[in-house]
Write an enzyme that holds these catalytic residues in place. Structure first.
Site, PDB file in Angstrom:
ATOM      1  N   SER A 186      44.554  71.138   9.659  1.00  0.00           N
ATOM      2  CA  SER A 186      45.547  71.103  10.729  1.00  0.00           C
ATOM      3  C   SER A 186      46.901  71.670  10.281  1.00  0.00           C
ATOM      4  CB  SER A 186      45.657  69.652  11.219  1.00  0.00           C
ATOM      5  OG  SER A 186      46.376  69.572  12.393  1.00  0.00           O
ATOM      6  N   ASP A 341      37.580  71.873  19.621  1.00  0.00           N
ATOM      7  CA  ASP A 341      38.880  71.470  19.079  1.00  0.00           C
ATOM      8  C   ASP A 341      40.000  71.738  20.086  1.00  0.00           C
ATOM      9  OD1 ASP A 341      41.189  71.107  17.495  1.00  0.00           O
ATOM     10  OD2 ASP A 341      40.095  71.721  15.691  1.00  0.00           O
ATOM     11  N   HIS A 374      38.887  68.428  16.409  1.00  0.00           N
ATOM     12  CA  HIS A 374      39.879  68.428  15.331  1.00  0.00           C
ATOM     13  C   HIS A 374      39.612  67.416  14.218  1.00  0.00           C
ATOM     14  CE1 HIS A 374      43.605  70.344  14.276  1.00  0.00           C
ATOM     15  NE2 HIS A 374      44.161  69.189  13.974  1.00  0.00           N
TER      16      HIS A 374
END
Ligand SMILES: *[C@@H]1O[C@H](CO)[C@@H](O)[C@H](O)[C@H]1NC(C)=O
Ligand SMILES: *[C@@H]1O[C@H](CO)[C@@H](O)[C@H](O)[C@H]1NC(C)=O
Ligand SMILES: *[C@@H]1O[C@H](CO)[C@@H](O)[C@H](O)[C@H]1NC(C)=O
Length: 399
Positions: A186, A341, A374
């Site tokens: 991330s 995601d 994610h």
């Protein structure tokens, strides 16, 4: 767009909202400390550090280090020098593991040891170094500023890229004398890309693995309203969400889904563990910078929003862009992204891949995991088999 169960729009600032959902007091405390110079949250629970609370309990050796950034932040770094079965600690290749926004190093360690990336790396012969960004529970220290001083919180991810990453690279390189493999999740990918595009890190870098890479946030548009409203976001949203998420558990799990996408493969008990440590505090400026990334559709430095202020900081009315085409084309990269995601949207990852299209053939390996969102990359039950096995073979193939 993604909506939460109650119909509240989800957002790129979802991470921010999640913060408000899960622990409104943290962000309140944070905004207080930003605006009035008070109330920073004291280091919590295991003051002994992450080694004691998350790593040695599983039978691994672990050493605590401090990395001091050029702007004075003291970052807590954990080293796992060898696997659970031992095997000595000489001549191993170091791997630097970097978490994302509102998390800290513990985010990698919520699953069982045999499912957690840092421990898997250690068991496979790597010398593992876990970083904790400035402002998080074990890195809320500075050589001269107190966390209760608003100046302590005057930074965005520009500084994570410019100072935090180089400080940890320097520490690892100094202690091992070796070039470093990097793996980020991330925002941990964003700051590596930004840093590399400015020619930093390269001399100490062996290779980079980017999980759920975030460079563009163009395809998350409902955040715009939130951004416009950010001055009253605190009061407005905190109250709303406090009600929504008064009870821990399912509502928060749903919200995790709303902001990160429908994760396929999480262990619900693990998510509860994760949410105990999440969110970690970060600066308001960092969240604003992220929201600018959504609004402006590219990677640029923090925008002071007033031309004169930008002029003062950058010598230009507009903030400088991080030009990803400037990442050296021969850096070995592995990139893994998910079809579900919501933060590293596949369309945005495509934009990132476009900006890397001049990368040397054979130096860029891309994995697409159709079912992953994610958080699956961080703590999916099968991430070991699907993603981490690829990361391992990628690192093992570098020389
Ligand atoms: C899920 O997490 C719990 C708590 O850590 C653990 O006891 C359980 O074995 C995990 N389940 C799986 C399938 O890994
Ligand atoms: C980025 O750099 C490339 C090559 O150095 C250049 O061709 C391109 O115009 C730059 N893009 C921006 C947005 O500055
Ligand atoms: C990458 O290219 C740069 C500049 O051309 C060179 O100095 C460096 O040694 C190369 N690195 C690798 C790993 O090939």
């Amino acid at each position: 767009m993604i909506m939460s169960a109650s119909g509240f729009p989800s957002l790129a600032l979802g991470c921010f909202l999640l913060a408000l959902v899960v622990a409104p007091h943290v962000v309140h405390g944070l905004s207080r400390s930003l605006t009035q110079g008070g109330g920073a949250v004291a280091p919590s629970a295991s003051a002994a550090g992450l080694c004691a609370s998350e790593i040695t309990i599983h039978g691994y050796q672990c050493q605590e280090f401090d990395a001091v950034t050029k702007d004075g932040y003291i970052l807590s770094v954990q080293r796992i020098p060898e696997g659970r079965a031992g095997g000595g600690s000489t001549n191993k290749q170091p791997v630097f593991v970097q978490h994302g926004v509102l998390a800290d190093g513990s985010a990698w360690l919520v699953n069982l040891p045999e499912q957690s990336l840092p421990l898997i790396l250690a068991d496979n012969g790597f010398d593992v170094w876990i970083a904790n960004s400035r402002g998080t529970q074990f890195s809320r220290r500075h050589t001269s500023l107190s966390p209760s001083n608003p100046k302590f919180w005057d930074w965005s991810w520009d500084e994570l890229a410019a100072f935090d990453l180089p400080a940890v690279f320097d520490l690892i390189h100094e202690k091992t004398g070796k070039k470093v493999h990097y793996v980020g999740h991330s925002l941990g990918t964003t700051i590596a890309l930004a840093s590399l595009s400015e020619g930093k890190l390269v001399d100490k870098l062996q290779s980079v693995a980017l999980l759920s890479p975030v460079a563009y946030l163009t395809h998350i548009t409902t955040a715009l309203g939130i951004i416009a409203a950010r001055s009253f976001l605190g009061e407005l949203v905190a109250d709303f969400l406090e009600a929504l998420c008064a009870r821990p558990g399912l509502d928060c799990y749903d919200f995790l889904t709303a902001f990160s996408g429908p994760n396929c493969c999480l262990n619900v008990s693990t998510v509860d563990l994760f949410l105990k440590n999440y969110p970690q505090s970060t600066s308001m400026k960092n969240l604003v910078h992220l929201s600018q990334t959504v609004r402006d559709g590219g990677l640029a430095k923090y925008n002071y929003e007033i031309a004169d202020f930008n002029m003062e900081h950058y010598g230009d009315a507009r903030p400088p862009v991080y030009n990803l085409s400037n990442i050296p084309h021969n850096v070995s990269m592995f990139l893994s992204y998910g079809g579900q995601d919501a933060l590293a949207d596949p369309k945005d990852v495509q934009l990132l891949l476009d900006s890397l299209k001049l990368h040397d053939v054979g130096k860029l390996t891309v994995q697409f995991v159709k079912d992953y969102a994610h958080m699956d990359f961080l703590m999916g039950l099968n991430a070991k088999d699907i993603v981490y096995s690829q990361v391992l073979s990628f690192f093992k193939n570098q020389h």
